[in-house]
Design an enzyme around this catalytic site. Structure first.
Site, PDB file in Angstrom:
ATOM      1  N   ASP A 193      33.864 -26.622  -8.659  1.00  0.00           N
ATOM      2  CA  ASP A 193      32.419 -26.490  -8.815  1.00  0.00           C
ATOM      3  C   ASP A 193      32.154 -25.188  -9.561  1.00  0.00           C
ATOM      4  OD1 ASP A 193      29.737 -25.842  -8.504  1.00  0.00           O
ATOM      5  OD2 ASP A 193      29.597 -26.696  -6.492  1.00  0.00           O
ATOM      6  N   PHE A 201      28.921 -23.972  -1.121  1.00  0.00           N
ATOM      7  CA  PHE A 201      27.642 -24.615  -1.430  1.00  0.00           C
ATOM      8  C   PHE A 201      27.826 -25.509  -2.645  1.00  0.00           C
ATOM      9  CE2 PHE A 201      23.530 -25.055  -3.479  1.00  0.00           C
ATOM     10  CZ  PHE A 201      22.720 -25.392  -2.411  1.00  0.00           C
ATOM     11  N   LYS A 212      23.436 -24.821 -14.320  1.00  0.00           N
ATOM     12  CA  LYS A 212      22.803 -23.512 -14.434  1.00  0.00           C
ATOM     13  C   LYS A 212      22.796 -22.934 -15.849  1.00  0.00           C
ATOM     14  CE  LYS A 212      23.021 -22.217  -9.551  1.00  0.00           C
ATOM     15  NZ  LYS A 212      21.600 -22.361  -9.290  1.00  0.00           N
TER      16      LYS A 212
END
Length: 402
Positions: A221, A136, A250
């Site tokens: 990532d 993702f 995040k």
């Protein structure tokens, strides 16, 4: 306004893509949050691994309050000190030798990395990309093309990029897929949205070697795994396999929207003036928040806390003998409780009823990603309550049974 009243108004006013969230939260302190009806919960999901310092942390409150009072926004037409300090601090933590682009979010950080890779590929005749099945990388159109979850990607295809997906954790499959025509390999150090799925030991180092041998860019990532989540500043440090390009978001802002794309060596100079931009990316308030997060993590020893309390959490879950619980996986304060069947929504609801917030990430996996300030006692309070939570969920029909 009661939680039920807010939920009715939410349902009437918002697009239905999130459904209607089960709780309306009004405040928080540390690892605890309170809903609109006055009920308190232990927050073990931290806004999807974002609230790294918990809620209402004095350092974050002071940094954001001071900065918004001084200067809240500049655009990219003017520079400001917090963004410079943040870029320098990130490069220092990453070992230097790079350049930073600040964004608003994780998907924008990956869009930046993708544009870098496209420009790199076109300059050297490289035409395709490799990513992992079930990976993702975001929901904007470029990042979505790299996302290996077909249910998310395919409804919005066809995509303009040639992306080839390989099984995650299979170094041989990765090696077979990457040749001299590959522009870049995009990988997560652990697949977050797939269910906190770590690869075999040595996988990231193997990916580094494959990219070195073919000249493909290696893009990591670290949007969910970075900023201390696994007990080191960045998850790639567990294998000492620094990528060519790293993306963050995040936990970086501790609750404020900010992300970063960092490119090392000559790749930091791929963009020319005008190639990319962001009006809000790295604005003064977000940058000040990120600096407060990084300073507090270092000052308060939160990397060691994530590792130690994460082990306490995992050990407590592993010791539970229950027919619904198959095991636990992950590292640091980023874990998945793995279930024996599609019970995750029922367990999430039972946990909420018991005063704990966790996330049904997959039908058979629950994500646990609390603030990095979680104490061992708080972790133990959850593992002590978990057998009764599983018992309660066991009496709830699964979606398949309904």
């Amino acid at each position: 306004m009661s939680a039920a009243g807010l939920r009715r108004r939410y349902e009437a006013a918002f697009m239905p893509n999130y459904g209607v969230p089960p709780l309306a939260l009004v405040r928080g302190e540390g690892c605890r949050v309170v809903d609109a009806d006055g009920r308190e919960y232990l927050d073990l999901i931290a806004g999807i691994a974002v609230s790294s310092l918990g809620h209402g942390h004095p350092a974050l409150v002071e940094a954001v309050s001071s900065q918004v009072a001084a200067l809240a926004h500049t655009s990219n037409l003017f520079l400001h000190e917090p963004e410079v300090l943040l870029a320098e601090r990130l490069l220092d933590l990453l070992g230097g030798g790079g350049r930073v682009f600040l964004t608003n979010s994780g998907t924008e950080a990956n869009e930046c990395a993708l544009k870098l890779a496209i420009k790199y590929g076109r300059a050297s005749g490289r035409t395709y990309f490799v990513a992992a099945e079930n990976g993702f990388h975001g929901r904007s159109m470029g990042a979505l093309a790299l996302t290996g979850k077909a249910a998310i990607r395919e409804p919005f295809g066809p995509h303009a990029l040639d992306v080839r997906f390989v099984p995650y954790g299979d170094a041989d499959a990765l090696k077979a897929a990457v040749d001299d025509d590959c522009a870049a390999v995009f990988l997560e150090p652990t697949q977050g949205e797939a269910g906190v799925v770590p690869p075999p030991d040595g996988y990231f180092a193997a990916a580094r070697e494959i990219c070195d041998s073919t000249g493909a860019l290696f893009v990591a990532d670290e949007i969910q795994s970075g900023i201390g989540r696994t007990g080191t500043w960045f998850a790639f440090q567990h294998e000492d396999a620094r990528p060519d390009v790293l993306t963050l978001a995040k936990g970086l802002g501790g609750g404020l929207p900010i992300g970063a794309c960092v490119a090392f060596g000559p790749h930091g100079g791929i963009f020319a003036k005008g190639d990319h931009g962001s009006t809000f990316g790295g604005n003064p308030v977000g940058a000040a928040a990120a600096l407060a997060v990084l300073t507090t993590i270092e000052r308060d020893g939160l990397l060691a806390n994530a590792a130690a309390v994460g082990d306490t959490l995992a050990g407590g879950l592993a010791a539970i003998d229950h027919p619904l619980l198959a095991g636990v996986r992950g590292r640091g304060l980023w874990r998945a409780a793995v279930l024996t069947g599609p019970h995750a929504p029922a367990v999430e609801a039972a946990a909420r009823d018991a005063g704990f917030l966790i996330n049904a990430l997959q039908p058979d996996a629950l994500r646990i990603a609390p603030p990095l300030v979680l104490t061992a006692a708080q972790a133990e309070s959850f593992t002590a309550a978990f057998p009764a939570i599983l018992d309660a969920a066991a009496g709830t029909p699964t979606a398949k049974e309904k």
